[in-house]
Scaffold this motif. Sequence first.
Motif, PDB file in Angstrom:
ATOM      1  N   GLN A 106       9.017  -4.085  -0.732  1.00  0.00           N
ATOM      2  CA  GLN A 106       8.727  -2.653  -0.768  1.00  0.00           C
ATOM      3  C   GLN A 106       9.966  -1.825  -1.115  1.00  0.00           C
ATOM      4  OE1 GLN A 106       7.426  -1.505   3.130  1.00  0.00           O
ATOM      5  NE2 GLN A 106       9.267  -2.243   4.143  1.00  0.00           N
ATOM      6  N   LYS A 107       9.739  -0.677  -1.703  1.00  0.00           N
ATOM      7  CA  LYS A 107      10.757   0.326  -2.021  1.00  0.00           C
ATOM      8  C   LYS A 107      11.751  -0.111  -3.085  1.00  0.00           C
ATOM      9  CE  LYS A 107      10.547   2.334   2.638  1.00  0.00           C
ATOM     10  NZ  LYS A 107      11.312   2.707   3.847  1.00  0.00           N
ATOM     11  N   SER A 108      11.619  -1.314  -3.593  1.00  0.00           N
ATOM     12  CA  SER A 108      12.567  -1.826  -4.581  1.00  0.00           C
ATOM     13  C   SER A 108      12.316  -1.191  -5.949  1.00  0.00           C
ATOM     14  CB  SER A 108      12.429  -3.350  -4.689  1.00  0.00           C
ATOM     15  OG  SER A 108      13.045  -3.828  -5.862  1.00  0.00           O
ATOM     16  N   GLU A 149       2.651  -5.304  -0.649  1.00  0.00           N
ATOM     17  CA  GLU A 149       4.051  -5.186  -0.260  1.00  0.00           C
ATOM     18  C   GLU A 149       4.240  -5.760   1.134  1.00  0.00           C
ATOM     19  OE1 GLU A 149       5.673  -1.267  -2.598  1.00  0.00           O
ATOM     20  OE2 GLU A 149       4.732  -0.946  -0.638  1.00  0.00           O
ATOM     21  N   ASP A 150       5.440  -6.285   1.394  1.00  0.00           N
ATOM     22  CA  ASP A 150       5.677  -6.969   2.669  1.00  0.00           C
ATOM     23  C   ASP A 150       5.451  -6.057   3.872  1.00  0.00           C
ATOM     24  OD1 ASP A 150       8.236  -5.732   1.660  1.00  0.00           O
ATOM     25  OD2 ASP A 150       8.934  -6.343   3.635  1.00  0.00           O
ATOM     26  N   GLY A 151       5.905  -4.813   3.806  1.00  0.00           N
ATOM     27  CA  GLY A 151       5.769  -3.924   4.954  1.00  0.00           C
ATOM     28  C   GLY A 151       4.322  -3.653   5.333  1.00  0.00           C
ATOM     29  N   ARG A 152       3.470  -3.528   4.337  1.00  0.00           N
ATOM     30  CA  ARG A 152       2.059  -3.246   4.592  1.00  0.00           C
ATOM     31  C   ARG A 152       1.355  -4.433   5.249  1.00  0.00           C
ATOM     32  NH1 ARG A 152      -1.043   0.465   1.706  1.00  0.00           N
ATOM     33  NH2 ARG A 152      -2.405  -1.211   0.981  1.00  0.00           N
ATOM     34  N   LEU A 153       1.910  -5.622   5.122  1.00  0.00           N
ATOM     35  CA  LEU A 153       1.296  -6.797   5.730  1.00  0.00           C
ATOM     36  C   LEU A 153       1.422  -6.788   7.251  1.00  0.00           C
ATOM     37  CD1 LEU A 153       2.327  -9.640   3.254  1.00  0.00           C
ATOM     38  CD2 LEU A 153       0.114  -8.500   3.464  1.00  0.00           C
ATOM     39  N   ASN A 154       2.221  -5.870   7.791  1.00  0.00           N
ATOM     40  CA  ASN A 154       2.307  -5.738   9.239  1.00  0.00           C
ATOM     41  C   ASN A 154       1.070  -5.056   9.810  1.00  0.00           C
ATOM     42  OD1 ASN A 154       4.914  -6.913   9.508  1.00  0.00           O
ATOM     43  ND2 ASN A 154       5.841  -5.008   8.807  1.00  0.00           N
ATOM     44  N   ASP A 155       0.286  -4.416   8.952  1.00  0.00           N
ATOM     45  CA  ASP A 155      -0.970  -3.802   9.371  1.00  0.00           C
ATOM     46  C   ASP A 155      -2.051  -4.888   9.379  1.00  0.00           C
ATOM     47  OD1 ASP A 155      -3.662  -2.630   8.993  1.00  0.00           O
ATOM     48  OD2 ASP A 155      -2.599  -0.719   8.878  1.00  0.00           O
TER      49      ASP A 155
END
Length: 318
Positions: A106-108, A149-155
């Motif tokens: 993410q954000k890259s 994205e990796d961060g969204r996989l925390n949901d």
Amino acid sequence: MSSTTKPKIAISACLLGENVRFNGGHKQSLLCSQTLADYFDFVPLCPEVAIGLGIPREPIRLVGDPAHPQAVGTVHRELNVTQPLDDYGQQMASEHTDLCGYIFMQKSPSCGLERVKVYRDNGTPVDGGGRGIYAQAFCARHPNLPVEEDGRLNDPVLRENFLTRVFVYADWQQLLAEGLTRHRLLAFHSRYKYLLMAHSPAHYKSLGHLLGSMTKETHLELAACYFSDLMTGLSQCATRGTHTNVLQHISGYLKQVISADDKQEMQTVIGQYRQGIVPLVVPLTLLKHHFRQHPDRYIAQQAYLQPHPENLSLRNAI
């Protein structure tokens, strides 16, 4: 997929702990490197290193038009790697045709899927941001590929949605490898009908009409349109309301074979799920229990009941 074949997922190399970041570090995701690694074959890729940028290196950022930004150095603006990143994205997309998903950093400015900061010439960020150069080029070549994205996989909901689509994509790839026939396409759709209903009732209806018009002569030309629409429908997150609708449909197959008390219990548990009192795994477990006692051939082949390995526990938190 066969029981011995793991779906292949491309992933930003830094998420697997590789020290490829601009600062010489990584962004290891324990979810990916530990939990998911048992179920998928990961293909680590880092476009910035691949195009020749060093480790460590001057950071890059996106500037200009958010729809068509340039990737330039944060210190030396003459460093412009837009075209190399675009070219590498197209190259990897053409080489990796057996992927069933992609997890991006993410954000890259190279790999971010959305809301990546894009700066104006005066240095202020543009509202909404944009997409990384490499990610844009790769995804344009594989529009139906499940990406996240990796961060969204925390949901939990987004994680379950993404991995469900990965397994559906893998199943479709196997279907194509075996040879697409009209009968096999209809059987595939039949298997995923309730899963699609949970994600998008509108796509459930439209794809039913599409296949209803199919003949032996048109099944191949309809297949690409069918799968594209299927993946679009599945990309919509199922809700407690749509899941409840599907649970009610499936429980209807038990109404002639279970007792009045069991029917009441089933309705109570489905109601508790709809109200948010229990997670989805609870009514599903009860349904599976009754179908073990009273098997139904049509329900037994429904992917909705288990669209991914049970040990991933993806429905325990939704």
